[in-house]
Design a protein around this motif. Structure first.
Motif, short mmCIF file in Angstrom:
data_model
loop_
_atom_site.label_atom_id
_atom_site.label_comp_id
_atom_site.label_asym_id
_atom_site.label_seq_id
_atom_site.Cartn_x
_atom_site.Cartn_y
_atom_site.Cartn_z
N THR A 131 0.98 -1.24 -0.16
CA THR A 131 0.32 -0.29 -0.02
C THR A 131 0.76 0.82 -0.54
O THR A 131 0.44 2.05 -0.79
CB THR A 131 -1.24 -0.34 0.98
N PHE A 274 -7.65 5.46 -3.85
CA PHE A 274 -6.49 3.94 -3.76
C PHE A 274 -7.58 3.28 -3.19
O PHE A 274 -7.80 3.30 -2.02
CB PHE A 274 -5.42 5.08 -3.48
N MET A 319 -6.08 -0.75 18.41
CA MET A 319 -5.43 -0.03 16.75
C MET A 319 -5.78 0.84 16.24
O MET A 319 -5.26 1.98 15.91
CB MET A 319 -5.10 -1.07 16.18
N1 NAP Z 1 -6.44 2.13 -0.01
C1 NAP Z 1 -6.38 0.45 0.36
O1 NAP Z 1 -6.02 -0.41 -0.43
C2 NAP Z 1 -5.57 0.74 2.06
C3 NAP Z 1 -4.88 -0.42 2.51
C4 NAP Z 1 -4.04 -0.51 3.89
C5 NAP Z 1 -4.75 0.79 4.50
N2 NAP Z 1 -5.66 1.68 3.89
C6 NAP Z 1 -5.72 2.75 5.16
O2 NAP Z 1 -4.68 3.77 5.45
C7 NAP Z 1 -4.88 3.56 7.17
C8 NAP Z 1 -3.65 3.40 7.14
O3 NAP Z 1 -4.01 2.01 7.70
P1 NAP Z 1 -2.73 1.52 9.28
O4 NAP Z 1 -3.15 -0.54 8.36
O5 NAP Z 1 -1.50 1.90 8.89
O6 NAP Z 1 -2.95 1.60 9.71
P2 NAP Z 1 -2.22 2.73 11.27
O7 NAP Z 1 -1.92 2.89 10.84
O8 NAP Z 1 -0.83 1.45 12.14
O9 NAP Z 1 -3.33 2.78 12.68
C9 NAP Z 1 -4.41 3.13 12.82
C10 NAP Z 1 -4.43 4.65 12.86
O10 NAP Z 1 -5.12 5.89 12.98
C11 NAP Z 1 -4.65 6.70 13.48
N3 NAP Z 1 -5.87 7.40 14.24
C12 NAP Z 1 -6.51 6.70 14.97
N4 NAP Z 1 -7.78 7.77 14.58
C13 NAP Z 1 -8.07 9.29 14.40
C14 NAP Z 1 -8.17 10.00 14.07
N5 NAP Z 1 -9.38 10.50 14.78
N6 NAP Z 1 -7.35 10.96 13.65
C15 NAP Z 1 -6.20 10.87 13.23
N7 NAP Z 1 -5.82 9.34 13.23
C16 NAP Z 1 -6.64 8.79 13.59
C17 NAP Z 1 -3.99 5.99 15.11
O11 NAP Z 1 -3.23 6.84 15.48
P3 NAP Z 1 -2.53 8.32 16.00
O12 NAP Z 1 -2.24 8.00 17.32
O13 NAP Z 1 -1.94 8.82 14.87
O14 NAP Z 1 -3.96 8.55 16.15
C18 NAP Z 1 -4.04 4.61 14.48
O15 NAP Z 1 -2.26 4.12 15.02
C19 NAP Z 1 -6.06 3.35 7.22
O16 NAP Z 1 -7.52 4.55 7.15
C20 NAP Z 1 -6.54 2.19 6.53
O17 NAP Z 1 -8.61 2.24 5.72
C21 NAP Z 1 -5.87 0.82 3.07
#
Ligand code: NAP
Length: 332
Positions: A131, A274, A319
């Motif tokens: 990703t 994406f 998480m």
């Molecule tokens: N489109 C795709 O193909 C794809 C694939 C994988 C992941 N994703 C997306 O990418 C993003 C990150 O995924 P990840 O697996 O790497 O998760 P991650 O960043 O490891 O975990 C989620 C983090 O989001 C933050 N968060 C939670 N609530 C929030 C808020 N209200 N405002 C701002 N930050 C907040 C938290 O960190 P803080 O302590 O910094 O708040 C939490 O640790 C997610 O939105 C996920 O859905 C998309």
């Protein structure tokens, strides 16, 4: 005995333990020809699972109430009637949240524990790494000297995006939810600057200060107000990768924010959704590059590992709340 975690009821707003149910059953599984018996070793808990807990149309179907949840899992083959797999092989697939289960082997990918720790195949050498790499390259189209800003920067995807940005010669700014995480961005992942979105009282001003030359690429993991604020700093021809919107995943109403069109028009800027699975033809080249950088020590990664199958729901909830650094994984 086999343990299984089911979706007990759909969450309204933020999920809680009440949305999950753990059951136990006798292990009376037997294999037909072509099948393998799998023992779960590591479970990935990811933000997109929140979407699947709701009954809303998305790019992956919702979980069914009363049925097991599933996600990326690393399992060990403990018995095999499939010529492609033998006892002791480690495999990856999207599998049910069960301690033991049968697979027809069709989508199982072998992973090599001698090349990397097994958990890494759910993170930097799995969907997370792909990703980060593909979102940044395919939509961000990074050019040396540009400024990249990453939200959710201390998380699984964000921490890899920032590091790749540095490898490619960008100035990298990260937005995360604690001072400790902001420090980690700089000390461990090589980001140039960081912003704690929970303590800044003016997000627009903090971004302008951190990115005095404006933002060329925004890797958006969170959506909502943070992303609204970034719009005020985008440069001409800026690219935004809409990867995730975790800040609004628990909303019960359609979120409102600034109107993006004037910002995009006046800056000839791009904003594109994406989904990593749309780029599956590019997975081999992305994985090769990620593995190479990892081997060369140019990339590193953080994991928060929670022990115990029964703690999978809590790991997921933590998480979502940001109570972890890097990739959240359950070790069974
Ligand atoms: N489109 C795709 O193909 C794809 C694939 C994988 C992941 N994703 C997306 O990418 C993003 C990150 O995924 P990840 O697996 O790497 O998760 P991650 O960043 O490891 O975990 C989620 C983090 O989001 C933050 N968060 C939670 N609530 C929030 C808020 N209200 N405002 C701002 N930050 C907040 C938290 O960190 P803080 O302590 O910094 O708040 C939490 O640790 C997610 O939105 C996920 O859905 C998309």
């Amino acid at each position: 005995m086999i343990q299984t975690i089911h979706l007990k009821k759909r969450p309204i707003g933020a999920p809680t333990q009440d949305n999950f149910e753990l059951t136990e059953s006798e292990n009376d599984l037997t294999l037909k020809d072509g099948e393998v018996l799998l023992e779960t070793k590591y479970i990935s808990v990811d933000p997109y699972l929140r979407g699947r807990m709701s009954d809303a149309k998305s790019y992956v179907p919702p979980f069914e109430v009363g049925q097991p949840l599933n996600s990326g899992i690393i399992a060990e083959v403990i018995e095999s009637k499939n010529e492609n797999f033998k006892k002791g092989d480690f495999v990856r697939d999207r599998l049910d949240w069960k301690t033991v289960q049968v697979s027809d082997g069709e989508n199982l990918q072998k992973v090599d524990p001698d090349k990397a720790p097994l958990s890494a195949y759910l993170g930097i050498l799995g969907m997370t790494g792909l990703t980060a790499y593909l979102g940044l390259h395919e939509i961000g189209k990074p050019k040396k000297g540009e400024t990249l800003i990453v939200s959710g920067a201390a998380g699984a995807v964000g921490s890899v995006v920032g590091q790749i940005g540095k490898i490619l010669g960008l100035t990298v700014i990260g937005i995360a939810g604690s001072d400790e995480k902001v420090e980690l961005l700089k000390s461990e992942f090589g980001f140039d600057r960081g912003i704690n979105y929970k303590t800044t009282d003016d997000m627009k001003a903090s971004i302008k200060e951190a990115a005095p030359n404006g933002v060329d690429i925004y890797f958006d993991n969170v959506g909502g107000e943070i992303s609204d604020a970034v719009l005020f700093s985008i440069n001409k021809f800026a690219r935004t990768i809409n990867c995730g919107a975790i800040s609004v995943y628990n909303n019960t109403e359609t979120p409102t924010g600034v109107s993006v069109q004037p910002f995009l028009i006046k800056n000839s800027a791009l904003m594109q959704g994406f989904i990593v699975s749309n780029y599956s033809d590019k997975f081999p080249e992305a994985m090769e590059q990620l593995s190479k950088w990892l081997g060369e020590g140019k990339l590193t990664y953080r994991e928060t590992i929670v022990e115990g199958f029964e703690n999978t729901p809590q790991a997921f909830l933590d998480m979502m709340d940001g109570k972890k650094k890097g990739k959240m994984i359950v070790k069974v």
